[in-house]
Enzyme design. Structure first.
Site, short mmCIF file in Angstrom:
data_model
loop_
_atom_site.label_atom_id
_atom_site.label_comp_id
_atom_site.label_asym_id
_atom_site.label_seq_id
_atom_site.Cartn_x
_atom_site.Cartn_y
_atom_site.Cartn_z
N LYS A 134 -7.61 24.54 31.58
CA LYS A 134 -8.57 23.46 31.32
C LYS A 134 -7.90 22.17 30.87
O LYS A 134 -8.41 21.08 31.12
CB LYS A 134 -9.60 23.93 30.28
N ASN A 249 -24.72 29.07 27.25
CA ASN A 249 -23.83 28.33 28.15
C ASN A 249 -23.69 28.98 29.52
O ASN A 249 -22.76 28.69 30.26
CB ASN A 249 -22.43 28.15 27.53
N GLU A 289 -17.57 20.69 38.23
CA GLU A 289 -18.70 20.61 37.31
C GLU A 289 -18.62 19.36 36.45
O GLU A 289 -17.55 18.99 35.97
CB GLU A 289 -18.74 21.87 36.43
N GLU A 302 -15.01 20.90 34.45
CA GLU A 302 -14.01 21.84 34.96
C GLU A 302 -14.22 22.02 36.46
O GLU A 302 -15.24 21.61 37.02
CB GLU A 302 -14.10 23.19 34.26
N ASN A 304 -14.19 25.10 39.36
CA ASN A 304 -14.16 26.54 39.61
C ASN A 304 -13.63 26.79 41.01
O ASN A 304 -14.19 26.29 42.00
CB ASN A 304 -15.55 27.14 39.46
N PHE A 362 -33.14 35.27 24.38
CA PHE A 362 -33.29 34.85 25.77
C PHE A 362 -32.61 35.79 26.75
O PHE A 362 -32.43 35.46 27.92
CB PHE A 362 -32.76 33.42 25.98
#
Length: 660
Positions: A134, A249, A289, A302, A304, A362
């Site tokens: 990252k 997230n 993203e 980032e 992917n 959730f």
């Protein structure tokens, strides 16, 4: 299954293009099945690998060959490089599609097999390594003139330095492990104490003291750009995906295009995404993203280097088969489309259907056997990407995803309406699932208006998700439907193979007085039969309920005063208790005759179990840490142990002060 590949006429015309004879898929579940489908159309034979517990999995049955590579834990099977290498040699696969978790180290092993012509379906090693780090990816993005969030990226020597950095940026800060993903690899710290905790948390899990700190935006969109590049320097952006509806997230609902972006912002984001792809010499499908604020300022998060879970919505609005494109690029073919060829045709929405209990944070994972499973493929313009079937097991070893449910429409309203219908017609029995949460999200006024952000779920449900809140009209519809269902069943029980059980004893009964309990309320309901319909009186109002009353079907289409509803009756017993899925949420009712209801008050109630002295895990899993021992005194809120299940770690705490 061809639903989303209809817009570009060339998409199917080149399936016969020579690529590979045999491809090994080092993955499982829905993504493995998705790859196999395209390979079949391209005439490519497939090899599936599997763990011992996945021997009867759908992807194993779909593939031309299947080889067991180890026991259930992924580290000993799907991430077992030595075993996978042996399968490649044994099956003589020419190409391999890999799980991203082992791409970097596995490609170096594949290079040893170059003489045998083994090709990796995906980007080159250097691109995966650069984007997987990252910190390095952020530096590359800056050099490629991609917008990045101001903050800190580098080695943090200790927790004190982490606190100093966080204070300089200003709380709250988002802390991201350089080697981590979007689940446990990213956390929000609100104060010094949480910053210290996350510093040690990341070091423990990732064994890496390189961290990214950046200011946490209270309101932002999570929007990503799909890119596609070849080995000849060509790259395209395939529009955006809106991924702001998240929990922990992790994405829950995605759609394409985004309601928020205008053409100028879309183009700017797409061009920056392509610039980054070219900067790392990327060659395959990938996703860049971004975080986007309310003023349409966007910042790189980032990249992917894989086929994303949410790729179907892009396929729906562009007509491209991304798996086919990845295979073509891996073989060395140039892209066959120009940027001007890429359309936005219609609207697509994807809901991630999980084996989770949405009423707990959730979504806490659930395990079990799918005793009944029926996908809503009879609903128009519906696509379901899944890797399970009736009888499949949802275990603690793997991700709890059941499927990706995708609907397509000429516009957003049409796509959402079809999604609502598809969710109502989805039959899942044997495990808890999040259908109720998904349905509530897509019909919520804020979501319908496009008023969303990554904080949507905690803002809309500050006290947690509680299911659908019935209006007075919906409550009457549910009561009338449940009462009609009860009467229909009573009438059916009087018949045998379509004829009365006792032909000479003709029942002339045509009305029923019932007492129906729903939640804390008890409602008198009067039902009278009129042909195949029932006239039901609830709250002094009469409703007409019509259906075919096929009580053997898991789905029941009911028309209530002209309004069509699809319901599911999940359970019933001789005490009048019944569970009905209505508007996505499961409601528990008790339906009794007035006589039985009067007598029921004499029945003793079972005392509730006192669980205050018991620590009970809310889900099955593995105990990875125990913080106490017998005889220890613990305080309320103190951590007792840590349970790991389905890529999540949960801290179990004491409910009260006492001795272990």
């Amino acid at each position: 299954e061809n639903l989303c590949f209809i817009h570009l006429s060339r998409s199917f015309s080149l399936f016969s293009l020579q690529t590979f004879e045999k491809l090994l898929i080092a993955n499982r579940g829905e993504i493995a099945c998705r790859i196999i489908k395209t390979c079949k159309k391209m005439g490519i034979k497939t090899v599936a690998i599997h763990s011992d517990v996945d021997a009867n999995a759908v992807h194993v049955k779909m593939a031309d060959e299947a080889v067991c590579v180890g026991p259930a834990p992924t580290s000993k099977s799907y991430l077992n490089m030595d075993a996978i290498m042996e399968v490649i040699k044994k099956t003589r696969a020419q190409a391999v599609s890999l799980n991203e978790s082992i791409c970097c180290s596995f490609i170096s092993s594949l290079s040893l097999q170059a003489s045998e012509g083994v090709t990796f379906i995906g980007p080159d090693t250097h691109a995966i390594q650069a984007m997987g780090d990252k910190i390095e990816s952020k530096l590359l993005a800056k050099n490629a003139k991609v917008n990045t969030i101001p903050g800190f990226d580098g080695v943090v020597k200790d927790a004190d330095e982490a606190v100093r950095i966080a204070r300089e940026i200003g709380y709250p800060v988002m802390i991201k492990a350089s080697a981590g993903g979007g689940g446990k690899g990213m956390r929000i710290a609100w104060d010094d104490e949480e910053t210290r905790f996350f510093f040690f948390f990341f070091f423990f899990f990732f064994c890496d003291d390189r961290l990214l700190f950046f200011f946490f935006f209270f309101f932002f969109f999570h929007i990503e750009i799909q890119v596609l590049a070849d080995k000849h320097g060509n790259a395209l952006w395939l529009n955006e995906r809106e991924c702001s509806i998240q929990r922990r997230n992790q994405k829950v609902v995605e759609e394409a295009p985004s309601t928020f972006l205008d053409p100028e912002t879309r183009r700017a984001m797409g061009e920056q995404a392509v610039a980054l792809a070219k900067a790392v010499k990327y060659s395959s499908a990938g996703t860049v993203e971004f975080l986007v604020d309310s003023s349409k300022n966007f910042y790189f998060l980032e990249m992917n280097t894989r086929l994303q879970v949410e790729h179907p919505v892009t396929e729906c609005i562009t007509g491209l088969d991304l798996v086919q494109e990845m295979i073509r690029v891996a073989k060395g073919y140039p892209l066959r489309h120009k940027q001007a060829d890429i359309p936005i045709n219609g609207w697509a929405v994807e809901c991630r259907v999980y084996a989770e209990d949405p009423y707990k944070s959730f979504g806490l994972p659930s395990i079990g056997k799918l005793s009944q499973y029926q996908e809503p493929l009879h609903v128009p313009s519906v696509r379901v990407d899944s890797g399970i079937q009736q009888g499949s097991d949802i275990s603690i070893y793997y991700d709890p995803m059941i499927s990706k449910l995708i609907t397509y429409g000429s516009n957003r309203a049409e796509a959402l309406k079809r999604m609502e219908e598809a969710l109502d017609n989805y039959v899942i029995r044997g495990v808890a699932h999040n259908i109720s949460l998904l349905r509530e999200v897509i019909i919520h006024p804020r979501f319908v208006q496009g008023d969303i952000s990554t904080k949507f779920l905690p803002e809309v449900y500050p006290d947690g998700f509680k299911g659908h809140k019935l209006t007075d009209l919906e409550r009457r519809e549910l009561l009338a439907t449940a009462a009609s269902l009860y009467v229909a069943e009573q009438l059916r029980s009087q018949r045998f193979l379509g004829t009365p059980r006792i032909p000479i004893a003709k029942s002339k009964r045509s009305s029923w007085e019932l007492s129906v309990r729903l939640g804390d309320g008890i409602y008198p309901v009067a039902v009278s039969k009129d042909g195949t319909s029932f006239s039901v009186e609830v709250d002094g109002m009469k409703l007409n309920v019509t259906s075919e009353w096929n009580l053997a079907s898991p789905l029941l289409s009911v028309t209530i005063d002209g309004t069509q509803r699809t319901i599911q009756r999940l359970s019933r017993n001789a005490s009048g208790d019944t569970s009905i899925q209505f508007l996505g949420t499961v409601y528990k009712l008790q339906i009794l005759t007035n006589v039985a209801a009067e007598l029921s008050k004499y029945m003793p109630e079972k005392a509730a179990e006192d669980t205050s002295s018991i620590l009970r895990s809310p889900m099955p899993g593995a105990v990875v840490a125990v913080s106490v021992k017998p005889g220890d005194m613990v305080s309320e809120g103190q951590e007792i142990c840590v349970i790991e299940a389905m890529k999540m770690q949960n801290s179990m705490i004491a409910a009260k002060t006492g001795k272990v």
